[in-house]
Motif scaffolding. Sequence first.
Motif, mmCIF file in Angstrom:
data_model
loop_
_atom_site.group_PDB
_atom_site.id
_atom_site.type_symbol
_atom_site.label_atom_id
_atom_site.label_comp_id
_atom_site.label_asym_id
_atom_site.label_seq_id
_atom_site.Cartn_x
_atom_site.Cartn_y
_atom_site.Cartn_z
ATOM 1 N N LYS A 87 0.798 -1.206 0.065
ATOM 2 C CA LYS A 87 -0.043 0.008 -0.083
ATOM 3 C C LYS A 87 0.922 1.411 -0.024
ATOM 4 O O LYS A 87 0.665 2.191 -0.333
ATOM 5 C CB LYS A 87 -0.887 0.115 1.188
ATOM 6 C CG LYS A 87 -1.892 -1.173 1.115
ATOM 7 C CD LYS A 87 -3.365 -1.035 1.462
ATOM 8 C CE LYS A 87 -4.319 -1.914 1.239
ATOM 9 N NZ LYS A 87 -5.058 -1.702 0.063
ATOM 10 N N GLY A 109 -11.999 -2.707 -8.015
ATOM 11 C CA GLY A 109 -11.818 -3.758 -7.072
ATOM 12 C C GLY A 109 -11.336 -3.305 -5.651
ATOM 13 O O GLY A 109 -10.617 -3.687 -5.039
ATOM 14 N N ASP A 132 -16.569 -1.828 -7.853
ATOM 15 C CA ASP A 132 -16.350 -2.907 -7.275
ATOM 16 C C ASP A 132 -17.631 -3.660 -7.426
ATOM 17 O O ASP A 132 -18.710 -3.099 -7.874
ATOM 18 C CB ASP A 132 -16.058 -3.032 -5.755
ATOM 19 C CG ASP A 132 -15.283 -4.041 -5.241
ATOM 20 O OD1 ASP A 132 -15.929 -5.290 -5.475
ATOM 21 O OD2 ASP A 132 -14.311 -4.054 -4.612
ATOM 22 N N ASP A 160 -19.568 -5.777 -12.043
ATOM 23 C CA ASP A 160 -18.860 -7.028 -11.867
ATOM 24 C C ASP A 160 -17.970 -7.043 -12.927
ATOM 25 O O ASP A 160 -18.117 -7.109 -14.270
ATOM 26 C CB ASP A 160 -19.755 -8.118 -12.161
ATOM 27 C CG ASP A 160 -19.110 -9.501 -11.924
ATOM 28 O OD1 ASP A 160 -17.827 -9.539 -12.218
ATOM 29 O OD2 ASP A 160 -19.803 -10.476 -11.540
ATOM 30 N N LEU A 161 -16.332 -6.898 -12.795
ATOM 31 C CA LEU A 161 -15.387 -6.656 -13.606
ATOM 32 C C LEU A 161 -15.154 -8.032 -14.333
ATOM 33 O O LEU A 161 -14.590 -8.051 -15.528
ATOM 34 C CB LEU A 161 -14.365 -6.284 -12.972
ATOM 35 C CG LEU A 161 -14.156 -4.959 -12.700
ATOM 36 C CD1 LEU A 161 -13.035 -4.658 -11.875
ATOM 37 C CD2 LEU A 161 -14.154 -3.964 -13.684
ATOM 38 N N GLU A 182 -5.383 -3.284 -7.711
ATOM 39 C CA GLU A 182 -4.357 -3.980 -6.332
ATOM 40 C C GLU A 182 -5.240 -5.147 -5.993
ATOM 41 O O GLU A 182 -6.378 -5.156 -5.599
ATOM 42 C CB GLU A 182 -4.280 -2.819 -5.298
ATOM 43 C CG GLU A 182 -3.655 -3.512 -4.202
ATOM 44 C CD GLU A 182 -3.679 -2.505 -2.931
ATOM 45 O OE1 GLU A 182 -4.538 -1.379 -3.096
ATOM 46 O OE2 GLU A 182 -3.132 -2.739 -1.902
HETATM 47 C C1 LIG Z 1 -8.313 -8.856 -2.023
HETATM 48 S S1 LIG Z 1 -9.565 -7.804 -2.149
HETATM 49 C C2 LIG Z 1 -8.783 -6.239 -2.525
HETATM 50 C C3 LIG Z 1 -9.327 -4.930 -2.094
HETATM 51 C C4 LIG Z 1 -8.467 -3.816 -2.388
HETATM 52 N N1 LIG Z 1 -8.016 -3.565 -3.816
HETATM 53 C C5 LIG Z 1 -7.356 -3.747 -1.384
HETATM 54 O O1 LIG Z 1 -6.307 -4.255 -2.062
HETATM 55 O O2 LIG Z 1 -7.328 -3.525 -0.325
HETATM 56 C C6 LIG Z 1 -10.449 -8.121 -3.978
HETATM 57 C C7 LIG Z 1 -11.524 -7.258 -4.234
HETATM 58 O O3 LIG Z 1 -11.785 -7.584 -5.678
HETATM 59 C C8 LIG Z 1 -12.989 -7.574 -5.632
HETATM 60 N N2 LIG Z 1 -13.393 -8.277 -6.646
HETATM 61 C C9 LIG Z 1 -13.490 -9.469 -7.026
HETATM 62 N N3 LIG Z 1 -14.125 -10.020 -8.036
HETATM 63 C C10 LIG Z 1 -14.712 -8.935 -8.773
HETATM 64 C C11 LIG Z 1 -15.415 -8.619 -9.645
HETATM 65 N N4 LIG Z 1 -15.649 -9.718 -10.510
HETATM 66 N N5 LIG Z 1 -15.929 -7.696 -10.167
HETATM 67 C C12 LIG Z 1 -15.464 -6.327 -9.359
HETATM 68 N N6 LIG Z 1 -14.551 -6.555 -8.229
HETATM 69 C C13 LIG Z 1 -14.213 -7.774 -7.775
HETATM 70 C C14 LIG Z 1 -13.555 -7.884 -4.468
HETATM 71 O O4 LIG Z 1 -15.011 -7.456 -4.189
HETATM 72 C C15 LIG Z 1 -12.725 -7.274 -3.367
HETATM 73 O O5 LIG Z 1 -12.975 -5.961 -3.053
#
Ligand SMILES: C[S@@+](CC[C@H](N)C(=O)[O-])C[C@H]1O[C@@H](n2cnc3c(N)ncnc32)[C@H](O)[C@@H]1O
Length: 319
Positions: A87, A109, A132, A160-161, A182
């Motif tokens: 970070k 995300g 997200d 939803d990516l 990230e």
């Molecule tokens: C490990 S967390 C990381 C969160 C943030 N980037 C961080 O590092 O603090 C993974 C993130 O990816 C998002 N995510 C996973 N699959 C996703 C999708 N298909 N579309 C959008 N977001 C997604 C999750 O909701 C989650 O917030």
Amino acid sequence: MHFLPDPIDPAVSRTALMVCAYCALTARHPAFAKAFRDPFAEPLYRLAAREGDALMERTPDWPAVERVVLAEGGVAATALTSVVWRKRWIEDHARRALEDGIRRVVVLGGGLDTLALRLAPAFPAASFIEVDRTETQRVKRRLAAQVAGIPDNLAFVEADLAITPLEAVLSESSGPTLLIAEFVLEYLPPEAVARLFGSFRPLIGAQGRLIFTFMSKPSLETEPLARRYAEAAEAIGEPIRWRLDPALLSGFLRDHGLRARDRLNTRVLIDSYLDRIGINVPGVVPERPVDTLHMVLASANHPSPSRSAGPSLSHKGRR
Ligand SMILES: C[S@@+](CC[C@H](N)C(=O)[O-])C[C@H]1O[C@@H](n2cnc3c(N)ncnc32)[C@H](O)[C@@H]1O
């Protein structure tokens, strides 16, 4: 089992909540707190986690963090300390990009990360967009409003990516863009990651930048700690789907019109980065962290000054 907290709403990403907990807990260590400051992580975690107050109250200082959270050993220690350097590295690059004239920052995300929440007031001329999934995004937005207030220049987009093309949620506009992915591409199907990489170069523009993380394919196949993390993620329904062999990175980026400007991985960490940011704490930071997580800062392969900013992003709608 590796430490994974429960969110107040079961549809919220548990890995996002885990990262938020780690951001809060690292503030208990004086060296970590100095290297990475995130004043919103603890209040956010307290609200977002079931019994969030209880964990924070059981860990008032670093020895308590070691007893309660790190007792499990390797995975938690590696994951927690890696939150600090990753970070910090991302924040330094994001600030530099903004100081260099980036006018839009898009966090893919974003989960419960607070980078945009913290940078938006400091860079009022730039716009910030987080993307997200709906469930995580709604909770994030509501709780962020409670703990920090939402700056006018920060928007939250639900998408939803894995399904939705980036161009469908983010429209083009003038001004160079920084895209940050990230610890999110790892959770997407490879075909979705391929589609995203196909959009990154045109969307950031000739002067834009991309920061992303990836997990090393060989490391996930051979390192026991990396495998245990992947197994824990799978067990909670957030399996690692995309990984990359670091040896193939340059060609992979070139195929997408990009090139790496900076990288961070274990070798660089051991060589210098942990010392540089003052967190090479013996007994806390694993002596040889697994070489799993890789961070990349990339930009267009052939930035053309004549095309100046090139196309970049704004969001198509505020939620
Ligand atoms: C490990 S967390 C990381 C969160 C943030 N980037 C961080 O590092 O603090 C993974 C993130 O990816 C998002 N995510 C996973 N699959 C996703 C999708 N298909 N579309 C959008 N977001 C997604 C999750 O909701 C989650 O917030």
